[in-house]
Every structure is written in C-alpha cells, then in structure tokens.
Design a protein around this motif. Structure first.
Motif, PDB file in Angstrom:
ATOM      1  N   GLY A 111       1.694   1.972  -1.586  1.00  0.00           N
ATOM      2  CA  GLY A 111       2.817   1.316  -0.924  1.00  0.00           C
ATOM      3  C   GLY A 111       3.816   2.260  -0.288  1.00  0.00           C
ATOM      4  O   GLY A 111       4.871   1.829   0.177  1.00  0.00           O
ATOM      5  N   GLU A 116      -1.047  -2.839   5.068  1.00  0.00           N
ATOM      6  CA  GLU A 116      -0.544  -4.178   4.783  1.00  0.00           C
ATOM      7  C   GLU A 116      -1.022  -4.665   3.418  1.00  0.00           C
ATOM      8  O   GLU A 116      -0.304  -5.387   2.721  1.00  0.00           O
ATOM      9  N   GLU A 172      -1.105  -2.925   0.922  1.00  0.00           N
ATOM     10  CA  GLU A 172      -0.217  -2.266  -0.035  1.00  0.00           C
ATOM     11  C   GLU A 172       1.218  -2.761   0.099  1.00  0.00           C
ATOM     12  O   GLU A 172       2.135  -2.202  -0.487  1.00  0.00           O
ATOM     13  N   GLY A 173       1.421  -3.797   0.911  1.00  0.00           N
ATOM     14  CA  GLY A 173       2.738  -4.402   1.026  1.00  0.00           C
ATOM     15  C   GLY A 173       3.594  -3.936   2.189  1.00  0.00           C
ATOM     16  O   GLY A 173       4.730  -4.387   2.338  1.00  0.00           O
ATOM     17  N   LYS A 217       4.634  -3.613   6.221  1.00  0.00           N
ATOM     18  CA  LYS A 217       4.514  -4.428   7.425  1.00  0.00           C
ATOM     19  C   LYS A 217       4.372  -3.496   8.609  1.00  0.00           C
ATOM     20  O   LYS A 217       5.082  -2.487   8.706  1.00  0.00           O
ATOM     21  N   HIS A 219       9.885   3.168   3.032  1.00  0.00           N
ATOM     22  CA  HIS A 219       8.569   3.438   2.456  1.00  0.00           C
ATOM     23  C   HIS A 219       8.197   4.917   2.491  1.00  0.00           C
ATOM     24  O   HIS A 219       7.140   5.295   1.993  1.00  0.00           O
TER      25      HIS A 219
END
Length: 109
Positions: A22, A83, A85-86, A88, A100
C-alpha cells in the motif's frame, strides 16, 4: 545506512522488497538511499525484474507519482496491482501520492 559502493541490481531489489504493502517510492529515492544518485539504474533494475515475483516493482514510480514503468507490466497491470493495495490511480498517476510515499532514507535508518 547509505552504501557508497557501486550498487548492483540485487541491492536495488533488496530495498524494493522492503516497500510496505500500500506504499510507493520513487526511482530517485532508492538511488539516493543506496548512494548512487542514478534513478535510471533503478529503472533498469525494475525493467529487468518482472519475472521475479518477490520484487514488487509496481511500487516504484517516478518522483511525481506517475506510473512511468507501466509499459513493462503489460496493459494496466501496474495500476491493477496498486489499486489492489488500496491506492487510487487516475491518468497513470497516483492520487494523494505524498500520503502513500515511502522514503527509504527515512524509513530504513
């Protein structure tokens, strides 16, 4: 720990394996951590590791959060992995990139 010797691809892969799920980092951040200053060398290493399932190359992007290496994944695979892994992604760029961003020089003391 900053290394001063010429770094091999294995040194780069070692750092990339440490990028948390992530999170993303940049070619330049890895190069800086290893003491090379050569973001292109990191890019070459990422291009060469797509058959290595233990190296999460999809987590390495350019300094602005753009998926510059996506062509080496085929189709939208890099975006799909991120995506998953969360993160956008819009127009090949990570949304809220700084949120991130993982800096190995700060995280790997």
């Amino acid at each position: 720990m900053i290394k001063t010797k010429e770094n091999s691809f294995d040194d780069i892969y070692e750092v990339v394996r440490l990028i948390p799920h992530g999170r993303v980092t940049s070619y330049g951040a890895i190069a800086h951590y290893l003491g090379t200053g050569g973001a292109r060398m990191v890019g070459w290493a990422m291009n060469a590791c797509h058959t290595m399932p233990d190296v999460p190359a999809h987590r390495v992007v350019n300094r602005k959060g753009v998926l510059t290496g996506k062509n080496h994944f085929g189709g939208n695979r890099m975006q799909e992995l991120l995506e998953g892994e969360g993160l956008k992604v819009e127009n090949d760029q990570i949304i809220d990139f700084q949120k991130h961003y993982w800096n190995p020089s700060e995280e790997l003391l």
